[in-house]
Design an enzyme around this catalytic site. Structure first.
Site, mmCIF file in Angstrom:
data_model
loop_
_atom_site.group_PDB
_atom_site.id
_atom_site.type_symbol
_atom_site.label_atom_id
_atom_site.label_comp_id
_atom_site.label_asym_id
_atom_site.label_seq_id
_atom_site.Cartn_x
_atom_site.Cartn_y
_atom_site.Cartn_z
ATOM 1 N N LYS A 114 0.810 -1.219 0.000
ATOM 2 C CA LYS A 114 0.000 0.000 0.000
ATOM 3 C C LYS A 114 0.851 1.282 0.000
ATOM 4 O O LYS A 114 2.057 1.239 0.261
ATOM 5 C CB LYS A 114 -0.929 -0.019 1.213
ATOM 6 C CG LYS A 114 -1.977 -1.132 1.153
ATOM 7 C CD LYS A 114 -2.892 -1.054 2.362
ATOM 8 C CE LYS A 114 -3.984 -2.100 2.312
ATOM 9 N NZ LYS A 114 -4.903 -1.974 3.462
ATOM 10 N N PHE A 119 -16.205 3.257 5.910
ATOM 11 C CA PHE A 119 -14.796 3.551 5.642
ATOM 12 C C PHE A 119 -14.449 3.575 4.158
ATOM 13 O O PHE A 119 -13.307 3.848 3.793
ATOM 14 C CB PHE A 119 -13.889 2.544 6.366
ATOM 15 C CG PHE A 119 -14.107 1.112 5.944
ATOM 16 C CD1 PHE A 119 -13.535 0.604 4.786
ATOM 17 C CD2 PHE A 119 -14.882 0.263 6.729
ATOM 18 C CE1 PHE A 119 -13.730 -0.717 4.407
ATOM 19 C CE2 PHE A 119 -15.082 -1.061 6.362
ATOM 20 C CZ PHE A 119 -14.501 -1.552 5.190
ATOM 21 N N ARG A 123 -1.641 -14.435 4.504
ATOM 22 C CA ARG A 123 -2.416 -13.788 5.564
ATOM 23 C C ARG A 123 -1.682 -13.893 6.911
ATOM 24 O O ARG A 123 -1.705 -12.959 7.708
ATOM 25 C CB ARG A 123 -3.823 -14.366 5.628
ATOM 26 C CG ARG A 123 -4.592 -14.023 4.323
ATOM 27 C CD ARG A 123 -6.063 -14.217 4.400
ATOM 28 N NE ARG A 123 -6.715 -13.289 5.304
ATOM 29 C CZ ARG A 123 -6.954 -12.001 5.045
ATOM 30 N NH1 ARG A 123 -6.550 -11.470 3.906
ATOM 31 N NH2 ARG A 123 -7.582 -11.248 5.922
ATOM 32 N N THR A 152 -5.357 -7.196 10.611
ATOM 33 C CA THR A 152 -5.630 -5.920 9.942
ATOM 34 C C THR A 152 -5.268 -4.740 10.836
ATOM 35 O O THR A 152 -4.674 -3.767 10.380
ATOM 36 C CB THR A 152 -7.119 -5.843 9.542
ATOM 37 O OG1 THR A 152 -7.415 -6.953 8.690
ATOM 38 C CG2 THR A 152 -7.437 -4.554 8.818
ATOM 39 N N ARG A 202 2.471 -6.264 9.308
ATOM 40 C CA ARG A 202 1.712 -5.159 9.901
ATOM 41 C C ARG A 202 2.243 -4.769 11.279
ATOM 42 O O ARG A 202 2.262 -3.586 11.622
ATOM 43 C CB ARG A 202 0.230 -5.501 9.934
ATOM 44 C CG ARG A 202 -0.366 -5.469 8.523
ATOM 45 C CD ARG A 202 -1.780 -5.948 8.492
ATOM 46 N NE ARG A 202 -2.397 -5.748 7.187
ATOM 47 C CZ ARG A 202 -3.391 -6.482 6.720
ATOM 48 N NH1 ARG A 202 -3.894 -7.472 7.450
ATOM 49 N NH2 ARG A 202 -3.900 -6.234 5.529
ATOM 50 N N ASN A 230 -1.986 0.162 6.777
ATOM 51 C CA ASN A 230 -1.452 -1.071 7.368
ATOM 52 C C ASN A 230 -0.539 -1.840 6.417
ATOM 53 O O ASN A 230 -0.344 -3.037 6.555
ATOM 54 C CB ASN A 230 -2.581 -1.947 7.917
ATOM 55 C CG ASN A 230 -3.538 -2.430 6.853
ATOM 56 O OD1 ASN A 230 -3.311 -2.254 5.654
ATOM 57 N ND2 ASN A 230 -4.617 -3.058 7.279
ATOM 58 N N HIS A 238 -2.246 -5.408 1.506
ATOM 59 C CA HIS A 238 -3.538 -6.070 1.286
ATOM 60 C C HIS A 238 -3.215 -7.475 0.814
ATOM 61 O O HIS A 238 -2.254 -7.679 0.068
ATOM 62 C CB HIS A 238 -4.341 -5.350 0.198
ATOM 63 C CG HIS A 238 -5.464 -6.187 -0.363
ATOM 64 N ND1 HIS A 238 -6.734 -6.165 0.167
ATOM 65 C CD2 HIS A 238 -5.486 -7.099 -1.384
ATOM 66 C CE1 HIS A 238 -7.496 -7.023 -0.523
ATOM 67 N NE2 HIS A 238 -6.762 -7.593 -1.459
#
Length: 140
Positions: free
Chosen positions: A11, A59, A87, A93, A104, A114, A117
């Site tokens: 991100k 959001f 994951r 998250t 994260r 964070n 994705h």
């Protein structure tokens, strides 16, 4: 174990801080191969389409704004149980709840910024990969 592919997005918060290499190293150390990768800047239309499942959530507008605020690195990861493995590497998250050593926990700024994705299931991974990559762009 089944060999799978999953989508990862590094991100804007992470690309802004030049963390792509460190994040990629975590994927590779966990046994995932990067079989496609490109750095892009999402348009508003792309972000709205990609995150369309969240359209009615409060959001959504903030998510679209954040994801279009700077470059992202979209990539296809491949390996045994790639979806679950990715994951686990990403962590929760909310970075305050992420286990030590996860992406994260180490790099995220907050629940929105964070750093990464990742697809949540094999079927969504296939859809998400197709959103960003043509088959010829994936070199396994």
């Amino acid at each position: 174990m089944a060999t799978e592919r999953t989508l990862s997005i590094i991100k804007p918060d992470a690309t802004r801080r030049n963390l792509t290499g460190r994040i990629n190293a975590k994927f590779e150390e966990a046994g995932l191969r990067i079989v496609a990768q490109k750095r892009i800047r999402l348009t508003k239309d792309q972000a709205e389409a990609f995150y369309g499942v969240h359209k009615e959530r409060p959001f959504f507008a903030g998510l679209v704004s954040f994801m279009t605020s700077g470059p992202v690195v979209v990539q296809v990861l491949e390996g045994d149980d790639a979806v679950a493995r990715n994951r686990a590497i990403m962590g929760a998250t909310d970075p305050r709840k992420a286990e030590a050593g996860t992406i994260r926990a180490e790099f995220a700024e907050d629940i929105e910024a964070n750093s990464v994705h990742g697809s949540d299931a094999a079927d969504t991974a296939a859809q998400e990969i197709a959103f960003f990559f043509a088959g010829v762009e994936i070199v396994g």
